[in-house]
Enzyme design. Structure first.
Site, PDB file in Angstrom:
ATOM      1  N   MET A 228       0.841  -1.201   0.000  1.00 24.96           N
ATOM      2  CA  MET A 228       0.000   0.000   0.000  1.00 24.96           C
ATOM      3  C   MET A 228       0.873   1.247   0.000  1.00 24.96           C
ATOM      4  SD  MET A 228      -2.872  -1.228   2.776  1.00 24.96           S
ATOM      5  CE  MET A 228      -1.640  -1.902   3.915  1.00 24.96           C
ATOM      6  N   VAL A 229       0.679   2.078  -0.998  1.00 28.27           N
ATOM      7  CA  VAL A 229       1.432   3.318  -1.099  1.00 28.27           C
ATOM      8  C   VAL A 229       1.173   4.174   0.138  1.00 28.27           C
ATOM      9  CG1 VAL A 229       1.708   5.459  -2.415  1.00 28.27           C
ATOM     10  CG2 VAL A 229       1.421   3.280  -3.616  1.00 28.27           C
TER      11      VAL A 229
ATOM     12  N   GLN B  74       7.376  -5.155  -3.642  1.00 32.38           N
ATOM     13  CA  GLN B  74       6.571  -4.997  -4.856  1.00 32.38           C
ATOM     14  C   GLN B  74       7.071  -3.819  -5.693  1.00 32.38           C
ATOM     15  OE1 GLN B  74       2.610  -3.136  -5.409  1.00 32.38           O
ATOM     16  NE2 GLN B  74       1.862  -5.228  -5.737  1.00 32.38           N
TER      17      GLN B  74
ATOM     18  N   CYS C 281      -3.122  -2.138  -9.513  1.00 35.91           N
ATOM     19  CA  CYS C 281      -3.530  -0.750  -9.323  1.00 35.91           C
ATOM     20  C   CYS C 281      -4.496  -0.323 -10.431  1.00 35.91           C
ATOM     21  CB  CYS C 281      -2.314   0.166  -9.320  1.00 35.91           C
ATOM     22  SG  CYS C 281      -2.762   1.901  -9.084  1.00 35.91           S
TER      23      CYS C 281
ATOM     24  N   HIS D 176      -6.867 -10.458  -6.672  1.00 38.64           N
ATOM     25  CA  HIS D 176      -7.886  -9.543  -6.166  1.00 38.64           C
ATOM     26  C   HIS D 176      -9.161  -9.832  -6.955  1.00 38.64           C
ATOM     27  CE1 HIS D 176      -8.920  -5.165  -4.786  1.00 38.64           C
ATOM     28  NE2 HIS D 176      -9.931  -5.993  -4.651  1.00 38.64           N
TER      29      HIS D 176
ATOM     30  N   ASN E 156      -7.460 -12.064  -2.234  1.00 42.22           N
ATOM     31  CA  ASN E 156      -7.473 -10.662  -1.815  1.00 42.22           C
ATOM     32  C   ASN E 156      -8.872 -10.075  -2.006  1.00 42.22           C
ATOM     33  OD1 ASN E 156      -5.986  -7.586  -3.098  1.00 42.22           O
ATOM     34  ND2 ASN E 156      -6.678  -8.064  -1.042  1.00 42.22           N
TER      35      ASN E 156
END
Length: 417
Positions: free
Chosen positions: A139-140, A199, A228, A298, A333
């Site tokens: 997660m950014v 990542q 993303c 995901h 996910n």
């Protein structure tokens, strides 16, 4: 003005709605007085800054000098690093400019073995989950080093770094320094920050390889961001859009190149293709054929975001497990809000683990028996004030302007504001 140990917080139910709770704290590790929210509401922060700007600089691709970095200190975790990578070094490492080599598949059990080697760090996990991956997502501005360490205290047994932009990592010394201490044993991360997967995002296989080579000795695997969904990822040719370029040929070629030239497992975090599950399955199988050692699925496509998010398609993840689960580990996910969801997801999908992002940002102790049916949906884990204090203590130990923090103080403000 109350001391931290005199502040109590009532229990809240966080399964489906997010509670807002403002607390004025005087952190023991800070002289700054500020209100803190130890969670993200609907994550507007991430909606606006989910991915870094695409690299447009014409700076030549040279590795930043590490001569100004502090000298290496004796590392008591070097033996653990060697043990984690012993099997990886059995195969030769080709140079980046060698002719393409045949991808080497890691044993199907590589993830299970990795988790078992570190299982003593999580004695409270029930035996049924001891070899299942409970993963903190990349997660950014959020999966920074102190936050990873905080979640590991509460049963997270595998973490991802924040997404690293491969070209910026190679060409921007300041950017690289915030993520990693290249040349320092362990990259500056402590022994308790393992297992760890780094990542990266990008679309140039050589740039990705060179960036990953800089830290492959200090991590347990590398991952390619194909998840993303933000528009900036489309402009930068990475994330979920990379899966669709050249009908999947580009990402397959990238995976083949990386898996043939790296000494650690290469995983891919993907979404479902907008064209449907069947097309997705075909691409995932191609990725495994190309050498992907793990897939994180995901169960949404790139259009399922913000108001259109919806539930994760666990049925689609089950089909992935049935297709390639006998060859590589598959991580599920999406739609994980507590340990009841973890168990239900593992049962319905047959996956090797689950990954959480927003839910674990709301409550770092997500992977403990709290806010579940057996507790009457009450939070029985540590309070938010205590976790805020613990997080700030970790930030003091691992300063935000050094490796592991991503964007530095921005990470701290993202968690506590």
């Amino acid at each position: 003005s109350l001391p931290l140990n005199e502040i109590t917080i009532p229990s809240y139910h966080f399964s489906h709605s997010l509670a807002h709770l403002s607390i004025l704290i005087i952190p023991a590790c800070s002289h700054i007085l500020a209100p803190y929210h130890f969670f993200h509401s609907s994550c507007p922060f991430f909606a606006s800054s989910a991915c870094p700007s695409p690299m447009t600089s014409s700076t030549p691709l040279t590795t930043p000098s590490t001569s100004s970095q502090r000298p290496s200190q004796p590392q008591h975790h070097e033996q653990d690093h060697e043990q984690d990578h012993e099997q990886y070094r059995e195969r030769p490492s080709n140079q980046p400019h060698d002719p393409p080599a045949t991808p080497t598949e890691f044993p199907r059990t590589w993830l299970r073995s990795l988790l078992q080697r570190h299982s003593s760090n999580h004695p409270s996990l029930p035996p049924s989950l001891a070899t299942k991956a409970l993963v903190v997502a990349p997660m950014v501005d959020a999966s920074d080093l102190p936050y990873r360490l905080l979640t590991r205290r509460h049963n997270a047994n595998l973490c991802f770094t924040p997404m690293i932009h491969a070209k910026m990592f190679l060409t921007k010394p300041g950017y690289q320094k915030k993520f990693w201490k290249v040349g320092l044993d362990g990259g500056g991360t402590p022994p308790q920050d393992r297992p760890l997967i780094a990542q990266f995002c990008g679309h140039d296989k050589e740039i990705l390889l060179r960036a990953m080579k800089l830290l492959e000795r200090d991590v347990d695997g590398v991952d390619i961001n194909c998840g993303c969904p933000q528009n900036i990822a489309k402009r930068g040719r990475y994330g979920a859009y990379l899966m669709e370029e050249q009908n999947g040929d580009l990402i397959v070629d990238i995976v083949r190149h990386l898996s043939a030239n790296l000494n650690v497992p290469v995983s891919v975090k993907v979404r479902l293709l907008p064209s449907g599950v069947e097309d997705s399955l075909k691409l995932y199988e191609r990725l495994v054929d190309a050498g992907a050692a793990m897939l994180t699925i995901h169960g949404r496509n790139r259009f399922n975001r913000q108001r259109m998010t919806g539930d994760s398609d666990w049925g689609a993840i089950r089909k992935v497990v049935e297709l390639v689960g006998h060859r590589v580990p598959v991580i599920a996910n999406g739609s994980i809000s507590n340990m009841d969801d973890v168990r239900r997801c593992l049962e319905e999908t047959g996956a090797d683990g689950v990954m959480s992002s927003e839910a674990i940002l709301e409550y770092p102790a997500l992977f403990t028996e709290t806010n579940v049916e057996s507790t009457g949906w009450k939070r029985t884990g540590p309070g938010r004030v205590q976790m805020a204090q613990d997080y700030l203590d970790l930030c003091r130990e691992f300063p935000p302007d050094e490796g592991g923090q991503g964007t530095g103080m921005k990470c701290v403000r993202a968690h506590l504001h």
